[in-house]
Design an enzyme around this catalytic site. Structure first.
Site, PDB file in Angstrom:
ATOM      1  N   ASP A 211       1.073  -1.051   0.091  1.00 63.58           N
ATOM      2  CA  ASP A 211       0.071   0.145  -0.314  1.00 63.58           C
ATOM      3  C   ASP A 211       0.677   1.377   0.038  1.00 63.58           C
ATOM      4  OD1 ASP A 211       0.265  -1.259   2.910  1.00 63.58           O
ATOM      5  OD2 ASP A 211       0.491   0.964   3.259  1.00 63.58           O
ATOM      6  N   ASP A 213       0.868   3.736   2.424  1.00 62.10           N
ATOM      7  CA  ASP A 213       0.457   4.271   3.711  1.00 62.10           C
ATOM      8  C   ASP A 213      -0.439   5.403   3.705  1.00 62.10           C
ATOM      9  OD1 ASP A 213       1.154   4.442   6.291  1.00 62.10           O
ATOM     10  OD2 ASP A 213       2.340   6.025   6.351  1.00 62.10           O
TER      11      ASP A 213
END
Ligand code: AMP
Length: 430
Positions: A211, A213
């Protein structure tokens, strides 16, 4: 000799009786308490593997509660010479995309509540472990090579910042970590790396970016659901990198054994020459089979037309390899030995001056040729042999020598002439 032992921490996908010969699971205890999970053990390609699930078998242990000391202690206690960890990370950089691997080389420790040392008392004097390079370069190199070989997207370096968790960062924190120079973020690695360094077990990490963050405005902030989904989608790839890395250790071990089967005769044929005698390898059926298997594995997909062997030990290896590959065999000989019309090329040897010859009709234009000799020293013989092949318009795929004497710089000589060089064992002075 006992097998090499390697510890693995994290979700590895290796905990599978079909992958692990002699599959076992055992409960262990340590002076620091119980590790996160029972240790799953078994053998892969001659390497004994010891696996711990960092967050427990059912992912029931939050980051702050992971008993890193017990995990590292237990693996060291089993005799692991290396520990490889897997982890999911959030990317702090645009170019580290979902699913990319990062072979970490630095960490920033932002944890607050972890037990970060085995030395809570300095009973035997102060212990301040240096940590400028916390990740093992041997492991990093192998992980990088594995990613490369498997064709995965990867980043050779990366600084991970490890936060306490279990919450994710705020935007302000995420942007601050970017300012710090961190490339990825997670909740596990720094404490594990610190303890592995204290325990003096080389430690390396294959991190997978799941991802962005929460710093990236056009992406959803990190969530456990997304992390888990990306991890699930990529388990197979992580497993393959680990398997390739373990196999690379087992190849090193095989090469070490092959090297041991070669005898060195000092001062032959002249004072000062350390003669590397492969007759002791040739007479050992296991060593000989292993060597030919390794060379076959390397060249089976190269579409080679003929293997060219250099007199005389090169003939033996080239002949066997040509037999395995199902290719033709070409002989490059010392002067005056070949009966039909030849071309010839002079060269300087480590111990004298000589020349090599080849039949003019040995190679047809554009044939793909693999050049083989037992050993490369100054590279003179091999370079002269390459010139013969090139004169006949053969295409040299690679020059292959089981043994290399790096001090004599034969590799450089051939590479300067744009030839590819492959060797298995290096002898340096010993
Ligand atoms: P060079 O042309 O210097 O690379 O020498 C390579 C050739 O010489 C190979 O055919 C080797 O078999 C032989 N040779 C050179 N040095 C050694 C050595 N120290 N031990 C065994 N063979 C050697």
């Amino acid at each position: 000799m006992a097998a090499l032992k390697i510890g693995v921490i994290g979700g590895s996908g290796l905990e599978n009786p079909e992958l692990l010969e002699n599959f076992k699971q055992k409960e262990v205890d340590t002076p620091f308490g119980k590790p996160s999970s029972p240790i799953t053990t078994g053998r892969i390609n001659g390497v004994d593997v010891f696996i711990i699930s960092r967050h427990g078998v059912k992912h029931e242990i939050p980051p702050t509660q992971v008993n890193n000391r017990a995990n590292i202690f237990a693996l060291k206690n089993e005799g692991c010479k290396y520990i490889i960890a897997t982890t999911a990370v959030g990317s702090l950089r645009e170019d580290i995309r979902r699913g990319d691997f990062v072979i970490l080389d630095q960490f920033i420790d932002f944890t607050k509540q972890r037990k970060l040392t085995f030395f809570e008392q300095f009973e035997f004097g102060p212990v301040h472990t240096p940590m400028p390079e916390p990740f093992s370069n041997i492991l990093r190199k192998k992980l990088i090579e594995s990613c490369h070989k498997l064709g995965h997207a990867y980043h050779e370096k990366g600084t991970v910042v490890t936060i306490e968790g279990p919450r994710f960062s705020t935007k302000a924190e995420s942007k601050m970590f970017q300012q710090f120079g961190a490339d990825v973020i997670n909740m596990s690695i720094a404490p594990e790396a610190i303890l592995a360094n204290e325990a003096e077990v080389p430690y390396g990490v294959i991190a997978m970016s799941t991802d962005y963050d929460c710093w990236k405005e056009d992406e959803e902030p990190a969530s456990w659901e997304v992390i888990r989904m990306v991890m699930r989608e990529n388990t197979e790839r992580v497993k393959k990198v680990l398997l390739e890395t373990i196999n690379s250790f087992s190849r090193d071990e095989e090469i070490r054994k092959l090297k041991e089967s070669i005898r060195t005769i000092p001062n032959f044929p002249k004072q000062g020459i350390m003669f590397r005698d492969i007759t002791t390898l040739l007479k050992d059926k296991d060593a000989l089979r292993k060597l030919i298997d390794m060379l076959y594995d390397r060249y089976k997909d190269f579409a080679i037309d003929a293997v060219a062997g250099i007199e005389s030990r090169g003939f033996v290896l080239a002949g066997m390899l040509a037999g395995r590959l199902g290719t033709g065999l070409v002989l490059i000989r010392k002067p005056g030995k070949l009966p039909a019309e030849t071309i010839s090329e002079p060269y300087n040897l480590e111990y004298g001056v000589d020349s090599v010859e080849i039949h003019k009709d040995a190679i047809s234009p554009k044939q793909k040729i693999l050049l083989v000799d037992d050993l490369i020293a100054t590279g003179g013989t091999a370079l002269a042999s390459c010139k013969l092949i090139t004169q006949l318009q053969g295409e040299i795929v690679e020059c292959c020598f089981p043994i290399e004497l790096p001090e004599l710089k034969g590799r450089e000589k051939l590479e300067q002439a744009n030839q590819k060089v492959f060797t298995l064992m290096k002898f340096e002075g010993e």
